[in-house]
Design an enzyme around this catalytic site. Structure first.
Site, PDB file in Angstrom:
ATOM      1  N   GLY A   1       2.686   1.081  -4.182  1.00 39.10           N
ATOM      2  CA  GLY A   1       3.605   0.041  -4.648  1.00 39.10           C
ATOM      3  C   GLY A   1       4.992   0.539  -4.975  1.00 39.10           C
TER       4      GLY A   1
ATOM      5  N   PHE B   1       0.811  -1.213   0.000  1.00 41.66           N
ATOM      6  CA  PHE B   1       0.000   0.000   0.000  1.00 41.66           C
ATOM      7  C   PHE B   1       0.843   1.262   0.000  1.00 41.66           C
ATOM      8  CE2 PHE B   1      -2.580   3.060   2.646  1.00 41.66           C
ATOM      9  CZ  PHE B   1      -3.576   3.285   1.715  1.00 41.66           C
ATOM     10  N   TYR B   2       2.080   1.173   0.440  1.00 42.78           N
ATOM     11  CA  TYR B   2       2.914   2.361   0.572  1.00 42.78           C
ATOM     12  C   TYR B   2       3.245   2.946  -0.803  1.00 42.78           C
ATOM     13  CZ  TYR B   2       3.683   0.924   5.443  1.00 42.78           C
ATOM     14  OH  TYR B   2       3.522   0.554   6.761  1.00 42.78           O
ATOM     15  N   THR B   3       2.968   4.214  -0.961  1.00 38.78           N
ATOM     16  CA  THR B   3       3.192   4.958  -2.205  1.00 38.78           C
ATOM     17  C   THR B   3       2.762   4.153  -3.434  1.00 38.78           C
ATOM     18  OG1 THR B   3       5.535   4.297  -2.258  1.00 38.78           O
ATOM     19  CG2 THR B   3       5.019   6.425  -1.270  1.00 38.78           C
TER      20      THR B   3
END
Length: 367
Positions: free
Chosen positions: A64, A60-62
């Protein structure tokens, strides 16, 4: 930083400070404070050079990008086998697809395959359920973790941001069926977020889950760069920006900040270092997750364990940050137990020196 803890009831050795990479990348939900690959590279390199081996990301971070950047940095440094690489699943990767989120078996397997492609590796050292989705049967999650370990796609399994009863249920199911145990439980924990202590900490200690604390500096509030204003706070950071913080900062938080500032000044350390040290040395904590917006900030955070907080200073921090217990937890305190359960009797667990820590390598004095 040369000290490593076993994570939970496992043989996995991890740095007491983990590198959080939520800001690696400039896309998606975390784009406002994200870093380009060129900016992230010296942060990652500095962490490795300081002896760190525990790296945390999520699909979920940035959107992918964090995983893609991290994969390229790991490959460039040639350190895949030396680091403990962690990622997480749960959050949606396609809002139009009901099975592209949550903790069901279909999504877990697809999410892991996509994560491995982005990271450029064929296995994860630790794979975490990111957030309780409230509806997927815990049995399904535990069985899927076990299958992924047997398939060689992950080495260990863990949880993040779930109710304590859910973590206990998952661990008990794994134990009862000789399945893959959970070795890690990732939770928010700091001087301004001590809500995990009454339930999660003793549960994790009893069932063999090592706590990994995220946001040990309270989203930046405990760094000293924010100051109280008439209608909120000000400071050079995302909390000080208009709409940057998600809830009002109350008197309790400001009391903690004042106490932390005083202790940091006495010790000649930054407020962030003292805040990180406090969390990392709390019972049950295997590692504290730190992030950084620059190599200089990372170097300061990595030095957070180069000192000890004196007992009197820790007492002041504990008192300033204490949260009143709500029922039934006051009944479990030593005061209540000695008054009602076993009045007049010196009954307790084994003393601290009963089972001193074993350090493999450098001799350590027993406290």
């Amino acid at each position: 930083m040369n000290d490593y803890y076993l994570l939970g009831r496992s043989g996995l050795r991890v740095s007491r400070l983990a590198l959080g990479t939520m800001n690696f990348g400039t896309a998606g939900f975390h784009a406002a404070y994200g870093k380009t690959e060129e900016q992230a590279e010296p942060i990652f390199r500095g962490y490795l050079e300081a002896g760190g081996n525990f790296v945390d990301t999520a699909d979920f971070y940035t959107a992918g990008e964090s995983e893609r950047i991290l994969g390229r940095l790991i490959a460039s440094a040639g350190v895949r086998d030396k680091i403990v690489l962690t990622s997480k699943f749960t959050n949606s990767i396609d809002p139009a697809d009901p099975n592209a989120s949550g903790n069901g078996r279909k999504h877990i397997i697809r999410a892991l395959d996509a994560t491995l492609r982005r990271l450029g590796t064929d296995y994860l050292d630790l794979y975490l359920l990111h957030t309780w989705d409230r509806i997927t049967p815990v049995e399904e999650v535990v069985r899927t973790f076990d299958d992924l370990v047997r398939a060689g796609k992950i080495r260990y399994a863990g949880l993040s941001d779930v109710p304590a009863w859910y973590a206990a249920r998952a661990q008990s199911l794994a134990e009862a069926h000789s399945g893959t145990p959970m070795i890690s439980l990732q939770l928010p924990y700091s001087l301004i977020a001590r809500g995990v202590e009454p339930e999660f900490v003793p549960m994790a200690q009893s069932l063999g889950l090592g706590l990994t604390a995220w946001s040990p500096i309270g989203g930046g509030l405990l760094t000293g760069k924010y100051r109280r204003t008439g209608d909120g706070l000000s400071g050079d950071g995302r909390l000080g920006a208009p709409g940057g913080y998600q809830r009002p900062i109350g008197e309790q938080e400001w009391r903690v900040i004042d106490a932390l500032e005083g202790v940091a000044a006495e010790l000649g350390r930054s407020m962030a270092q003292v805040a990180i040290n406090w969390v990392a040395s709390q019972p049950g904590v295997g590692s504290a997750i730190i992030g950084a917006s620059s190599p200089e900030q990372l170097a300061g955070n990595m030095a957070a364990l180069d000192f000890e907080i004196p007992a009197e200073a820790r007492r002041r921090l504990d008192e300033a940050s204490a949260v009143p217990l709500v029922g039934p937890y006051p009944m479990f305190t030593p005061e209540y137990q000695s008054w009602i359960v076993s009045p007049g009797l010196g009954i307790g667990d084994k003393p601290a020196g009963y089972a001193p820590p074993i350090w493999n390598g450098v001799a350590r004095p027993v406290a």
